[in-house]
Design an enzyme around this catalytic site. Structure first.
Site, PDB file in Angstrom:
ATOM      1  CB  ALA A  35       0.722  -1.738  10.723  1.00  0.00           C
ATOM      2  CB  ALA A  36       2.048   3.496   9.520  1.00  0.00           C
ATOM      3  CG  HIS A  55      -2.145  10.248   3.387  1.00  0.00           C
ATOM      4  ND1 HIS A  55      -1.874  11.468   2.807  1.00  0.00           N
ATOM      5  CD2 HIS A  55      -3.480  10.047   3.230  1.00  0.00           C
ATOM      6  CE1 HIS A  55      -2.996  11.976   2.319  1.00  0.00           C
ATOM      7  NE2 HIS A  55      -3.975  11.140   2.564  1.00  0.00           N
ATOM      8  CB  ALA A  56       0.778   5.423   6.423  1.00  0.00           C
ATOM      9  N   GLY A 102       0.815  -1.209   0.000  1.00  0.00           N
ATOM     10  CA  GLY A 102       0.000   0.000   0.000  1.00  0.00           C
ATOM     11  C   GLY A 102       0.844   1.253   0.000  1.00  0.00           C
ATOM     12  CB  SER A 153      -9.569   2.990   5.677  1.00  0.00           C
ATOM     13  OG  SER A 153      -9.519   4.300   5.126  1.00  0.00           O
ATOM     14  CB  SER A 200       1.097  -8.587  18.282  1.00  0.00           C
ATOM     15  OG  SER A 200       0.342  -9.092  17.195  1.00  0.00           O
ATOM     16  CB  CYS A 238      -8.143  15.503   3.073  1.00  0.00           C
ATOM     17  SG  CYS A 238      -6.383  15.746   2.939  1.00  0.00           S
TER      18      CYS A 238
END
Length: 453
Positions: free
Chosen positions: A277-278, A10-11, A7, A113, A271, A42
């Site tokens: 992840a971000a 942004h992150a 992906g 998302s 974990s 946005c």
């Protein structure tokens, strides 16, 4: 070191660029299932409304820019499975259908998302659209040209911004939400009442406290939205109900919240060792409550992505958590918020109180001195600041960034009262309005016993 990234919004972009710069010898491979990267979602309403003419400015990176950093970017490639124990992944080329495997030493998951789309009757009719990525925005612009009655479902930031954009383009607009107020997650009623009044004055029809039940159409195209309270003509419908994290790839392999958001620690570690992840796929510490929460914001995403690179080899720089700070401009009003609303604080079980002030933002002897509405929410016993909201015709939204720092540092109301702010009549009063909120909530002083002689 072999790094795989799934992906690239942004992150992902922040993680990739910083990883490439910090570890020039690393072998970085990016898997992105879309045909573009790093789209600033946005900015969709600004693009749809015509304020942004050239969409190129809504992209802050490209495959070529990543290639210049030595990054291998596989566009239109979907990762279909991940084995975090074996450190392997399976991917598919969406153009050719070819499937292949890859290995990694470090895995960065920035899958973002996706809009929530309930299975309403008629949801598959034409002209019912989503608002998330660049292709969505182009479709909205194209379809809106021939639409007059536009219904937006969902009165969060994206929905509110879109109805304003459509209204400014001369469309007949209806905004539907199951909640009784617009922007109810971000603002208390003192603010949303004024916003709703402004929207109605601009001709926007509000259908609040109404749940969509189905869509009706003709010749395969949507013509009407049916709710539990009424029906609304629609040539075009935009679904903006909310988002859920894209985390199916890691389901059962790392710890998650009930909604599927990946739980990361202050170093962006999941974990599972060597899996980071971000962004919108994650849950992070929300400072007002101290608990992991799902807060999908671009600001959180870029900070988290940057921190992944810093912490990829060893814990180096901690994430300080978030207040969920955000801002929006609705017609003439500049609005911003951070932390908990009074309603949300009480829903979270906190014994919360609030100070609400309306004051001129600068001395009344100045030629103009617009009013500012400020609300500060705090915990009654500890007096710890939990949240703040501001609204004015003048852009005073940066004050909410100051309040965000106050919350992050655990400040109390009496400390806010006496923070050192400058005074200059062009900008403020001797008592800054943030000070004034703190002054209104000063603790009581002890009462004297007896009578002084």
């Amino acid at each position: 070191m072999k790094v795989a990234v799934i992906g690239c919004t942004h992150a992902g972009t922040a993680a990739i660029v910083n990883t490439a710069k910090l570890y020039p010898d690393a072998e970085i491979t990016v898997y992105e299932r879309n045909d573009n990267i790093s789209f600033l979602s946005c900015g969709i309403a600004l693009y749809v409304g015509g304020m942004v003419k050239n969409p190129e400015g809504l992209f802050y990176s490209s495959p070529q820019q990543l290639a210049d950093l030595g990054v291998k970017t596989k566009m239109l490639h979907e990762v279909i499975s991940v084995d975090t124990n074996g450190k392997t992944l399976q991917a598919r080329n969406l153009q050719t259908g070819e499937q292949f495997s890859d290995t990694f030493d470090k895995l960065i998951v920035t899958t973002g998302s996706w809009p929530i789309v309930p299975k309403f009757e008629g949801i598959d009719l034409d002209n019912i659209l989503l608002s998330k990525n660049y292709n969505h925005s182009n479709t909205i612009i194209e379809k809106a040209q021939n639409a007059q009655n536009i219904v937006v479902v969902g009165a969060g930031y994206i929905g509110v911004e879109l109805v304003e954009a459509f209204q400014l383009n001369g469309k007949s607009v209806t905004l539907i939400d199951a909640e009784s107020r617009v922007l109810s997650k971000y603002l208390d009623a003192e603010y949303t009442d004024k916003i709703e009044r402004s929207m109605k004055e601009h001709g926007i029809k509000l259908a609040l406290g109404e749940k969509v039940t189905k869509f009706e159409g003709q010749d395969g195209k949507v013509t009407r939205v049916i709710t539990d309270h009424g029906q609304y003509e629609a040539d075009l419908v935009i679904m903006c109900i909310g988002f859920r994290p894209n985390t199916e790839l890691l389901k059962g392999q790392v710890d998650m919240l009930d909604n599927g958001a990946i739980i990361v620690d202050e170093y962006m570690r999941t974990s599972k060792p060597d899996v980071y992840a971000a962004g919108d796929s994650c849950a992070i510490i929300y400072n007002p409550t101290g608990k992991h929460s799902y807060i999908p914001l671009a600001t959180n995403a870029v900070r988290m992505g940057t921190l992944i690179a810093r912490n990829l080899l060893a814990p180096t720089v901690k994430y300080m958590g978030t207040q969920g700070t955000s801002g929006i401009k609705i017609f003439e009003d500049n609005i911003a918020a951070t932390g908990l609303t009074e309603t949300a604080a009480k829903d979270a079980g906190l014994d919360a109180e609030a100070v609400f002030i309306t004051d001129s933002y600068r001395p009344e002897f100045m030629p103009t001195h617009e009013p500012v509405m400020l609300k500060v929410v705090y915990e009654k016993n500890t007096r710890r600041i939990l949240g703040a909201q501001i609204m004015s015709k003048v852009d005073l939204t940066q004050s909410i960034n100051t309040m965000s720092v106050c919350i992050q540092n655990g400040m109390k109301m009496e400390e806010l009262a006496f923070v050192d702010f400058f005074f200059q009549p062009h900008y403020n009063k001797p008592w800054n309005f943030l000070n004034s909120a703190g002054l209104q909530a000063l603790p009581k002083v002890p009462e004297m016993e007896g009578t002084l002689v």
